[in-house]
Scaffold this active site. Structure first.
Site, PDB file in Angstrom:
ATOM      1  N   LYS A   1       0.828  -1.202   0.000  1.00  0.00           N
ATOM      2  CA  LYS A   1       0.000   0.000   0.000  1.00  0.00           C
ATOM      3  C   LYS A   1       0.868   1.260   0.000  1.00  0.00           C
ATOM      4  O   LYS A   1       2.060   1.213   0.338  1.00  0.00           O
ATOM      5  CB  LYS A   1      -0.927  -0.029   1.220  1.00  0.00           C
ATOM      6  CG  LYS A   1      -1.917  -1.200   1.206  1.00  0.00           C
ATOM      7  CD  LYS A   1      -2.917  -1.103   2.347  1.00  0.00           C
ATOM      8  CE  LYS A   1      -3.946  -2.226   2.269  1.00  0.00           C
ATOM      9  NZ  LYS A   1      -5.043  -2.047   3.250  1.00  0.00           N
TER      10      LYS A   1
ATOM     11  N   HIS B   1      -2.226  -5.457   1.233  1.00  0.00           N
ATOM     12  CA  HIS B   1      -3.455  -6.194   0.926  1.00  0.00           C
ATOM     13  C   HIS B   1      -3.038  -7.609   0.581  1.00  0.00           C
ATOM     14  O   HIS B   1      -2.049  -7.799  -0.137  1.00  0.00           O
ATOM     15  CB  HIS B   1      -4.194  -5.580  -0.266  1.00  0.00           C
ATOM     16  CG  HIS B   1      -5.211  -6.527  -0.835  1.00  0.00           C
ATOM     17  ND1 HIS B   1      -6.474  -6.652  -0.309  1.00  0.00           N
ATOM     18  CD2 HIS B   1      -5.127  -7.446  -1.840  1.00  0.00           C
ATOM     19  CE1 HIS B   1      -7.133  -7.597  -0.976  1.00  0.00           C
ATOM     20  NE2 HIS B   1      -6.331  -8.090  -1.911  1.00  0.00           N
TER      21      HIS B   1
ATOM     22  N   ASN C   1      -2.339  -0.181   6.743  1.00  0.00           N
ATOM     23  CA  ASN C   1      -1.872  -1.457   7.298  1.00  0.00           C
ATOM     24  C   ASN C   1      -0.983  -2.262   6.341  1.00  0.00           C
ATOM     25  O   ASN C   1      -1.013  -3.489   6.318  1.00  0.00           O
ATOM     26  CB  ASN C   1      -3.066  -2.278   7.805  1.00  0.00           C
ATOM     27  CG  ASN C   1      -4.083  -2.553   6.716  1.00  0.00           C
ATOM     28  OD1 ASN C   1      -3.878  -2.172   5.556  1.00  0.00           O
ATOM     29  ND2 ASN C   1      -5.165  -3.210   7.066  1.00  0.00           N
TER      30      ASN C   1
ATOM     31  N   TYR D   1     -12.600  -3.130  -3.642  1.00  0.00           N
ATOM     32  CA  TYR D   1     -13.144  -3.014  -2.285  1.00  0.00           C
ATOM     33  C   TYR D   1     -14.674  -2.966  -2.292  1.00  0.00           C
ATOM     34  O   TYR D   1     -15.285  -2.337  -1.425  1.00  0.00           O
ATOM     35  CB  TYR D   1     -12.550  -1.787  -1.587  1.00  0.00           C
ATOM     36  CG  TYR D   1     -11.127  -1.975  -1.101  1.00  0.00           C
ATOM     37  CD1 TYR D   1     -10.720  -3.147  -0.459  1.00  0.00           C
ATOM     38  CD2 TYR D   1     -10.176  -0.968  -1.257  1.00  0.00           C
ATOM     39  CE1 TYR D   1      -9.412  -3.320  -0.012  1.00  0.00           C
ATOM     40  CE2 TYR D   1      -8.861  -1.134  -0.798  1.00  0.00           C
ATOM     41  CZ  TYR D   1      -8.492  -2.310  -0.183  1.00  0.00           C
ATOM     42  OH  TYR D   1      -7.207  -2.483   0.283  1.00  0.00           O
TER      43      TYR D   1
ATOM     44  N   GLU E   1      -8.594 -11.390  -8.293  1.00  0.00           N
ATOM     45  CA  GLU E   1      -7.770 -10.197  -8.016  1.00  0.00           C
ATOM     46  C   GLU E   1      -6.515 -10.177  -8.890  1.00  0.00           C
ATOM     47  O   GLU E   1      -6.114  -9.120  -9.379  1.00  0.00           O
ATOM     48  CB  GLU E   1      -7.390 -10.159  -6.535  1.00  0.00           C
ATOM     49  CG  GLU E   1      -8.598  -9.858  -5.648  1.00  0.00           C
ATOM     50  CD  GLU E   1      -8.280  -9.863  -4.162  1.00  0.00           C
ATOM     51  OE1 GLU E   1      -7.138 -10.202  -3.773  1.00  0.00           O
ATOM     52  OE2 GLU E   1      -9.186  -9.518  -3.386  1.00  0.00           O
TER      53      GLU E   1
HETATM   54  P1  IDP Z   1      -8.100  -7.151   4.894  1.00  0.00           P
HETATM   55  O1  IDP Z   1      -7.221  -6.133   4.201  1.00  0.00           O
HETATM   56  O2  IDP Z   1      -7.471  -7.640   6.183  1.00  0.00           O
HETATM   57  O3  IDP Z   1      -8.534  -8.276   3.981  1.00  0.00           O
HETATM   58  P2  IDP Z   1     -10.796  -6.037   4.622  1.00  0.00           P
HETATM   59  O4  IDP Z   1     -11.909  -6.236   5.606  1.00  0.00           O
HETATM   60  O5  IDP Z   1     -10.901  -6.719   3.302  1.00  0.00           O
HETATM   61  O6  IDP Z   1      -9.430  -6.394   5.383  1.00  0.00           O
HETATM   62  O7  IDP Z   1     -10.662  -4.461   4.412  1.00  0.00           O
HETATM   63  C1  IDP Z   1      -9.868  -3.954   3.375  1.00  0.00           C
HETATM   64  C2  IDP Z   1      -9.090  -2.765   3.882  1.00  0.00           C
HETATM   65  O8  IDP Z   1     -10.022  -1.744   4.314  1.00  0.00           O
HETATM   66  C3  IDP Z   1      -8.238  -3.036   5.121  1.00  0.00           C
HETATM   67  O9  IDP Z   1      -6.975  -3.604   4.815  1.00  0.00           O
HETATM   68  C4  IDP Z   1      -8.104  -1.659   5.705  1.00  0.00           C
HETATM   69  O10 IDP Z   1      -7.128  -0.887   4.993  1.00  0.00           O
HETATM   70  C5  IDP Z   1      -9.485  -1.071   5.446  1.00  0.00           C
HETATM   71  N1  IDP Z   1     -10.385  -1.286   6.593  1.00  0.00           N
HETATM   72  C6  IDP Z   1     -11.033  -2.428   6.927  1.00  0.00           C
HETATM   73  N2  IDP Z   1     -11.783  -2.264   8.043  1.00  0.00           N
HETATM   74  C7  IDP Z   1     -11.593  -0.970   8.410  1.00  0.00           C
HETATM   75  C8  IDP Z   1     -12.123  -0.163   9.500  1.00  0.00           C
HETATM   76  O11 IDP Z   1     -12.902  -0.619  10.361  1.00  0.00           O
HETATM   77  N3  IDP Z   1     -11.694   1.133   9.560  1.00  0.00           N
HETATM   78  C9  IDP Z   1     -10.844   1.669   8.646  1.00  0.00           C
HETATM   79  N4  IDP Z   1     -10.331   0.951   7.605  1.00  0.00           N
HETATM   80  C10 IDP Z   1     -10.699  -0.351   7.489  1.00  0.00           C
HETATM   81 MG    MG Z   2      -9.762  -8.147   2.345  1.00  0.00          MG
END
Ligand code: IDP
Ligand code: MG
Length: 153
Positions: free
Chosen positions: A9, A115, A112, A49, A126
């Site tokens: 990212k 992905h 974070n 997303y 993907e």
């Molecule tokens: P993942 O990346 O662990 O698969 P997902 O639920 O698919 O998690 O969410 C995609 C991305 O959206 C996350 O990596 C994060 O950057 C963001 N995200 C997910 N949940 C939250 C939240 O509660 N607050 C802010 N950002 C979030």
């Molecule tokens: Mg995800």
């Protein structure tokens, strides 16, 4: 063998962690089968997303993914989808266990680092979203017989 998508990212590029993160996957024994820098678009992120489109943070998330280019990687290995996902750790870096990428390099629920595809089915979708077929390379890893036992291959 399975192939999975990893996106480094914008936060990872800004913080100078690209090499360290790729190094972790390489050291684990995953084969880098594709890699490129790309500027993501609103259109692509709406698809990528889609499962989060109703969330209040959707636009902030998309903006954070477009603020610089990302690096898309395809890694390959036996059960690569599960292995790579476990290496990334919990979504929220503050909950991610030490030893995972998020647990070692971030403090955010959103910024974070990576992905990672969450299932084999999604990995296929993907990878097709981020790579053309000729951008994925199926060369043979020379250390395969030292990475796996003969009955695993
Ligand atoms: P993942 O990346 O662990 O698969 P997902 O639920 O698919 O998690 O969410 C995609 C991305 O959206 C996350 O990596 C994060 O950057 C963001 N995200 C997910 N949940 C939250 C939240 O509660 N607050 C802010 N950002 C979030
Ligand atoms: Mg995800």
């Amino acid at each position: 063998m399975e192939k999975t998508l990893v996106l480094l990212k914008p936060c990872t590029l800004q913080r100078g962690l690209v090499g360290e993160v790729i190094n972790r996957f390489e050291k684990r024994g995953l084969r880098l089968a594709g890699m490129k820098m790309m500027q993501l678009t609103d259109e692509l992120l709406n698809e990528h997303y889609a499962h989060l489109r109703e969330k209040p943070f959707f636009q902030i998330l998309k903006d954070s993914m477009m603020c610089t280019p990302v690096i898309a990687c395809c890694f390959e290995g036996i059960e690569a989808v599960r292995v790579v996902r476990a290496m990334a750790g919990s979504t929220n870096g503050r909950n991610a266990l030490p030893g995972t990428i998020r647990g070692d390099y971030c403090m955010s629920n959103q910024q974070n680092i990576v992905h990672t595809s969450d299932s084999l089915e999604n990995a296929e979708v993907e990878l097709a979203r981020f790579f053309r077929p000729e951008e994925i390379f199926d060369f043979e890893s020379s250390n395969l017989k030292y990475l796996y036992a003969s009955d695993e291959l």
